[in-house]
Each structure stands twice: as C-alpha cells, then as structure tokens.
Scaffold this motif. Structure first.
Motif, PDB file in Angstrom:
ATOM      1  N   GLN A   1      -1.643 -10.911   1.676  1.00 17.15           N
ATOM      2  CA  GLN A   1      -2.615 -11.111   0.598  1.00 17.15           C
ATOM      3  C   GLN A   1      -2.216 -12.363  -0.169  1.00 17.15           C
TER       4      GLN A   1
ATOM      5  N   PHE B   1      -5.770 -11.699   3.533  1.00 14.81           N
ATOM      6  CA  PHE B   1      -6.570 -11.162   2.441  1.00 14.81           C
ATOM      7  C   PHE B   1      -6.447 -12.069   1.221  1.00 14.81           C
ATOM      8  N   ASN B   2      -7.464 -12.057   0.354  1.00 17.02           N
ATOM      9  CA  ASN B   2      -7.283 -12.507  -1.014  1.00 17.02           C
ATOM     10  C   ASN B   2      -7.640 -11.332  -1.925  1.00 17.02           C
ATOM     11  N   TRP B   3      -8.008 -11.575  -3.181  1.00 16.18           N
ATOM     12  CA  TRP B   3      -8.500 -10.486  -4.017  1.00 16.18           C
ATOM     13  C   TRP B   3      -9.722 -10.959  -4.792  1.00 16.18           C
TER      14      TRP B   3
ATOM     15  N   SER C   1     -13.228 -15.203  -4.917  1.00 11.51           N
ATOM     16  CA  SER C   1     -12.887 -14.599  -3.633  1.00 11.51           C
ATOM     17  C   SER C   1     -13.836 -14.964  -2.490  1.00 11.51           C
TER      18      SER C   1
ATOM     19  N   LEU D   1      -8.857  -7.907  -0.492  1.00  9.20           N
ATOM     20  CA  LEU D   1      -8.129  -6.671  -0.739  1.00  9.20           C
ATOM     21  C   LEU D   1      -8.091  -6.482  -2.258  1.00  9.20           C
TER      22      LEU D   1
ATOM     23  N   HIS E   1      -6.702   1.746   2.571  1.00  7.54           N
ATOM     24  CA  HIS E   1      -5.553   1.043   2.014  1.00  7.54           C
ATOM     25  C   HIS E   1      -5.105   1.712   0.733  1.00  7.54           C
TER      26      HIS E   1
ATOM     27  N   GLU F   1       0.979  -1.320   1.409  1.00  6.46           N
ATOM     28  CA  GLU F   1       1.760  -2.481   0.986  1.00  6.46           C
ATOM     29  C   GLU F   1       3.209  -2.339   1.456  1.00  6.46           C
TER      30      GLU F   1
ATOM     31  N   THR G   1       0.775  -4.922   4.410  1.00  2.86           N
ATOM     32  CA  THR G   1       0.414  -6.144   3.699  1.00  2.86           C
ATOM     33  C   THR G   1       1.539  -6.624   2.804  1.00  2.86           C
TER      34      THR G   1
ATOM     35  N   GLY H   1       2.325  -9.244  -0.198  1.00  2.00           N
ATOM     36  CA  GLY H   1       1.646 -10.005  -1.234  1.00  2.00           C
ATOM     37  C   GLY H   1       2.386 -11.280  -1.589  1.00  2.00           C
TER      38      GLY H   1
END
Length: 277
Positions: free
Chosen positions: A12, A39-41, A58, A77, A184, A218, A248, A250
């Motif tokens: 992420q 992923f981003n957010w 995003s 995400l 998730h 995570e 994931t 981060g």
C-alpha cells in the motif's frame, strides 16, 4: 486450514508527504521487484505526520498506475463508498480495468469500505452519518455496482474482484459473505480465527461457501525482529495456516523504504516454493 492459493505480497503506497514523481517511480520499482499488488488509499488528507502535508487523490492515481504498469494488480485499500454514486464507481472501475488490460484481462481490484475518516467528509462536503448508515450504504451500493458492470459497453474485461475491508462482526462480515471476493482485515491470528468462524456462519445464512473468499491482512514492517516474542514472519505464518494468502506492507512518504518489501518477497517465495516442491 492452510490455503491452497499462492501467497501474494501487496504494497500500500500511502499517497502522502511525497511528490507524485516519487510515487510513480516507487510503483515502477515495486513492480520490478516482483510485488503482486499495488494499493493506495482513498483519503483527501494525510493520515499520519503533518496533517496538511502533501497528498494526492486515489482514483486518478489508480488510472495513471494502470497505464504505467504491466503486471501488478492495482486498487485502493480501500475506496470510500460514501464519496461517489455507485454507478459512477462502477464505471470508473470498468474504465481502469480496461486501461490496465493491455490486450488481456484487466488488473483492477475494486477495494471498498464504508469510510471512517471524518475530516474527509467535513472538508469535502459529504455527510458523515454514523457507522451504521455508512455500512448500510455500502450494502445497498454493492449490488448496484455489480448490475452496472453487466450493463456497461464495453463490459469489464473480467469479473472485477471486490475486496471489502473491515472487521465488524455483525454487519461488515455479512457484507463480506454476500459480496466479497477478498476480505481484508488487520486481525492477529487468534482474532482472525474467531472472525473466520463468524464469516462462515454469515455465509451459511446467505447461502455462500466463504472458503472461496481470499483472506487478506496487514504485515509488520519486517518479517523478523518485531517485539513481543513472535516475529512478523511467525504471525504471518499463523495467518497462512488459517487460510490467509494476501499480505500487505504499508509504505508512507516521503522516504518509502522498500527494504521491508524485499524481505517479505523472500518470505513469500519460500512459502510458494515449499508448496510446489
């Protein structure tokens, strides 16, 4: 129950505290390293550090990443369901799916959730509501999104996978049982085991075998060296034993240190090699 799915590593990329050029270069580096998903957010302001620091939106970033990359899957995400009409969400997802396809199937994952960061709502003029109203809106919108995908011309290149983020046992996990291809959460192994039991019960109630849902969680920054007596790898191994297969890492700007990603990719490769030996 050990998953039969291959172990995958996602990253992420928090779109905060860094210029876009740095994020673009990072995405290329991560794809080259062998990451499976980027992923981003879906927020409008940083979630950590300087509250008014650099930050990017995003969905427009995901469209750019779809054009830039060749192999990795991409998504948020997670997307915030509250910000956009469900039909618009479906159309944007379909479009990114096609941008990412390059003659084959698309690589877009529709990660979504009910929303939680009140500043996003207040400053951009969206009604914050309550956790209950936001979850009800998510449950209402997901069938609309699926229906819109069936009507669009051109249609999506594949059945776009839906990832639902969150761990609420009464409402969120029921939404997962009804609609998600990927679930998730941030659960440790004992919590994950308990919630998987609750998810299975929701699946029975709605007539779905929840073992077909990919389990995502995570991981700590490093596979080894964490506190508390158990390494990050030990915790991840326990999640694998419970059926998790998507993990994931981060990363946040401005530095985006990829060394932890390298370590987790080695952990992934070891698991997958043992599974195919």
């Amino acid at each position: 129950m050990t998953t039969t799915r291959p172990i995958r590593i996602a990253v992420q990329i928090a779109p905060q505290h860094a210029p876009y050029e740095r994020i673009r270069d990072l995405a290329a580096e991560l794809e080259e390293l062998g990451v499976d998903v980027l992923f981003n957010w879906d927020h409008f302001f940083p979630l950590s550090g300087e509250r008014d620091g650099l930050h990017f939106e995003s969905w427009t970033m995901l469209a750019a990443l779809a054009e830039q990359t060749r192999r990795v899957e991409i998504g948020a995400l997670v997307n915030c369901n509250s910000y956009r009409n469900p039909n618009l969400q479906a159309d944007m997802a379909r479009t990114i799916d096609h941008i990412s396809a390059r003659g084959g199937e698309g690589r877009f994952i529709f990660g979504t959730g009910a929303g939680w960061f009140q500043r996003d709502y207040d400053e951009y003029g969206y009604e914050f509501g309550t956790p209950g109203t936001r979850l009800a809106a998510l449950a209402h919108n997901l069938p609309i999104i699926r229906e819109r995908w069936e009507k669009l011309n051109p249609a999506p290149t594949r059945r776009i996978p839906i990832l639902v983020g969150g761990g609420g046992e009464r409402k969120t996990l029921r939404i997962v049982a009804q609609h998600a291809d990927i679930w998730h959460s941030f659960s440790d192994a004992p919590t994950l085991e308990r919630k998987l039991g609750i998810l299975a019960k929701h699946g029975e109630d709605v007539g779905r075998d929840t073992s077909e849902i990919e389990i995502s969680t995570e991981v700590n920054r490093k596979p080894a060296g964490t506190t508390g007596g158990a390494t990050g790898a030990d915790a991840a191994d326990a999640a694998v034993a419970l059926g998790a297969s998507l993990f994931t890492v981060g990363l946040s700007g401005p530095d985006y240190d990829v060394e932890a990603v390298r370590d987790w990719l080695s952990w992934r490769d070891g698991h997958n090699a043992r599974r195919t030996a």
